[in-house]
Design a protein around this motif. Sequence first.
Motif, PDB file in Angstrom:
ATOM      1  N   GLY A 172       0.876  -1.171  -0.023  1.00 10.81           N
ATOM      2  CA  GLY A 172       0.274   0.003  -0.122  1.00 10.81           C
ATOM      3  C   GLY A 172       0.853   1.318  -0.015  1.00 10.81           C
ATOM      4  O   GLY A 172       0.254   2.357   0.107  1.00 10.81           O
ATOM      5  N   SER A 173       2.161   1.161  -0.212  1.00 10.14           N
ATOM      6  CA  SER A 173       2.717   2.320  -0.017  1.00 10.14           C
ATOM      7  C   SER A 173       2.525   3.289  -1.398  1.00 10.14           C
ATOM      8  O   SER A 173       2.236   2.790  -2.487  1.00 10.14           O
ATOM      9  CB  SER A 173       4.487   2.039  -0.096  1.00 10.14           C
ATOM     10  N   ASP A 174       2.506   4.606  -1.063  1.00  9.82           N
ATOM     11  CA  ASP A 174       2.424   5.516  -2.258  1.00  9.82           C
ATOM     12  C   ASP A 174       3.896   6.018  -2.890  1.00  9.82           C
ATOM     13  O   ASP A 174       3.867   6.585  -4.008  1.00  9.82           O
ATOM     14  CB  ASP A 174       2.117   6.963  -1.446  1.00  9.82           C
ATOM     15  N   LEU A 175       4.963   5.512  -2.279  1.00 11.06           N
ATOM     16  CA  LEU A 175       6.217   5.625  -2.710  1.00 11.06           C
ATOM     17  C   LEU A 175       7.258   4.805  -2.151  1.00 11.06           C
ATOM     18  O   LEU A 175       6.963   4.296  -0.950  1.00 11.06           O
ATOM     19  CB  LEU A 175       6.681   7.236  -2.333  1.00 11.06           C
ATOM     20  N   PHE A 176       8.133   4.509  -3.045  1.00  6.59           N
ATOM     21  CA  PHE A 176       9.349   3.810  -2.360  1.00  6.59           C
ATOM     22  C   PHE A 176      10.654   4.357  -2.958  1.00  6.59           C
ATOM     23  O   PHE A 176      10.810   5.035  -4.040  1.00  6.59           O
ATOM     24  CB  PHE A 176       9.067   2.230  -2.916  1.00  6.59           C
ATOM     25  N   LEU A 177      11.704   3.952  -2.179  1.00  6.98           N
ATOM     26  CA  LEU A 177      13.221   4.442  -2.442  1.00  6.98           C
ATOM     27  C   LEU A 177      13.798   3.352  -3.263  1.00  6.98           C
ATOM     28  O   LEU A 177      13.511   2.029  -3.030  1.00  6.98           O
ATOM     29  CB  LEU A 177      13.889   4.641  -1.263  1.00  6.98           C
ATOM     30  N   ALA A 197       6.604   0.578 -10.679  1.00  5.70           N
ATOM     31  CA  ALA A 197       5.647   1.776 -10.419  1.00  5.70           C
ATOM     32  C   ALA A 197       4.663   1.977 -11.641  1.00  5.70           C
ATOM     33  O   ALA A 197       3.502   2.048 -11.400  1.00  5.70           O
ATOM     34  CB  ALA A 197       6.348   3.028 -10.117  1.00  5.70           C
ATOM     35  N   ASP A 198       5.337   1.688 -12.897  1.00  5.37           N
ATOM     36  CA  ASP A 198       4.497   1.972 -13.964  1.00  5.37           C
ATOM     37  C   ASP A 198       3.361   0.802 -14.327  1.00  5.37           C
ATOM     38  O   ASP A 198       2.424   1.049 -15.008  1.00  5.37           O
ATOM     39  CB  ASP A 198       5.351   2.330 -15.295  1.00  5.37           C
ATOM     40  N   LYS A 199       3.701  -0.202 -13.671  1.00  5.14           N
ATOM     41  CA  LYS A 199       2.994  -1.545 -13.875  1.00  5.14           C
ATOM     42  C   LYS A 199       1.817  -1.493 -12.913  1.00  5.14           C
ATOM     43  O   LYS A 199       1.008  -2.485 -12.566  1.00  5.14           O
ATOM     44  CB  LYS A 199       3.802  -2.600 -14.175  1.00  5.14           C
ATOM     45  N   SER A 200       2.024  -0.660 -11.683  1.00  6.27           N
ATOM     46  CA  SER A 200       1.072  -0.817 -10.605  1.00  6.27           C
ATOM     47  C   SER A 200      -0.349  -0.697 -10.742  1.00  6.27           C
ATOM     48  O   SER A 200      -1.140  -0.992  -9.901  1.00  6.27           O
ATOM     49  CB  SER A 200       1.625  -0.030  -9.480  1.00  6.27           C
ATOM     50  N   GLY A 201      -0.721   0.159 -11.639  1.00  6.24           N
ATOM     51  CA  GLY A 201      -2.353   0.432 -11.746  1.00  6.24           C
ATOM     52  C   GLY A 201      -2.608   1.592 -11.086  1.00  6.24           C
ATOM     53  O   GLY A 201      -3.678   2.025 -10.932  1.00  6.24           O
ATOM     54  N   ARG A 202      -1.810   2.112 -10.313  1.00  5.99           N
ATOM     55  CA  ARG A 202      -1.943   3.300  -9.453  1.00  5.99           C
ATOM     56  C   ARG A 202      -0.822   4.464  -9.555  1.00  5.99           C
ATOM     57  O   ARG A 202       0.116   3.734  -9.898  1.00  5.99           O
ATOM     58  CB  ARG A 202      -2.621   3.124  -8.116  1.00  5.99           C
ATOM     59  N   LYS A 203      -1.071   5.578  -8.725  1.00  8.74           N
ATOM     60  CA  LYS A 203       0.097   6.285  -9.047  1.00  8.74           C
ATOM     61  C   LYS A 203       1.042   6.122  -7.707  1.00  8.74           C
ATOM     62  O   LYS A 203       0.676   6.039  -6.624  1.00  8.74           O
ATOM     63  CB  LYS A 203      -0.324   7.906  -8.906  1.00  8.74           C
TER      64      LYS A 203
END
Length: 337
Positions: free
Chosen positions: A58-63, A98-104
């Motif tokens: 459920g993270s909105d961003l990752f490093l 990220a681009d394959k995740s289906g969400r931002k």
Amino acid sequence: MTNTFIELLNSKDVLLADGATGTNLFNMGLQSGDSPEFWNVDEPNKIKALYQGSVDAGSDLFLTNTFGGTSARLKLHNAQDRVFEFNKAGAELGREVADKSGRKIAVAGSVGPTGEIMQPVGDLSHALAVEMFHEQAEGLKAGGVDVLWLETISAPEEFRAAAEAFALADMPWCGTMSFDTAGRTMMGVTSSALAELVEEIANKPLAFGANCGTGASDILRTVLGFAAQGTERAVISKGNAGIPKYVDGHIHYDGTPALMAEYAVMARDSGAKIIGGCCGTLPDHLRAMREALDTRPRGDKPALEQIVETLGPFSSDSDGTGDYVAPVRERRGRRKT
């Protein structure tokens, strides 16, 4: 300028960041003393699995897996000439996930300290530090990160050098320090001093805050210190999953998912906009943090006594500023870990 990170920052009440990099990679087979950045090229599927674990939780961003991606760090592994390669590869893998995740999902390019002491105390010059950080930033930019993410910094001189380098790369950035020495960084920076520093430098970060340190309680006290300065800039809190303990030959962090859920809610109520975990934080912790942030209403800023009661005692009796002495005591009915 707009990108995924900026859009998320502007549109969401709170952002969930990722968890640990090292802890998760060690669980995948990384050996102590090895450079994780080699895996961006040699073990790409494992690095994508690392990133995917945060996304699925459920993270909105990752490093990115580039914390030790400066030439100073890679020189220890005779790879100082592979800075651009390793950083670009780590970023590209992140972009793919990220681009394959289906969400931002925002991809943040991790930039750790050089590991060297800057002048006048040490030998590293400002110009060379800027050069090192700029080289890494260009690799991360080429790989497609949304934002550069400076972390675990102790010295203001290194923070300033990175800010200058990121301006040269024309990239937005965030920056955190590690307040692990009685409420201060190893080089003596307080929460109030960092809040002042980010407003003094020419290339200001989009967000600033604290990561790592000595546990969930301590980092919340630091976040409260940022908030007390009246900053309008987004505050970051990425605390460790409890306290490290040596168990059966391995380092184990004693923070449970339930404890990290409490930490996440209290970090939000303390003033943090971007909340994640650092050492010891696994996807299970992130899932609990996500659920808590989504289901529990925002509350008042927690008192120090409430932090101690919920998350455990502070590691020191001072927040580093000398303004007050915080309670250090064992909580009653401590949750089993």
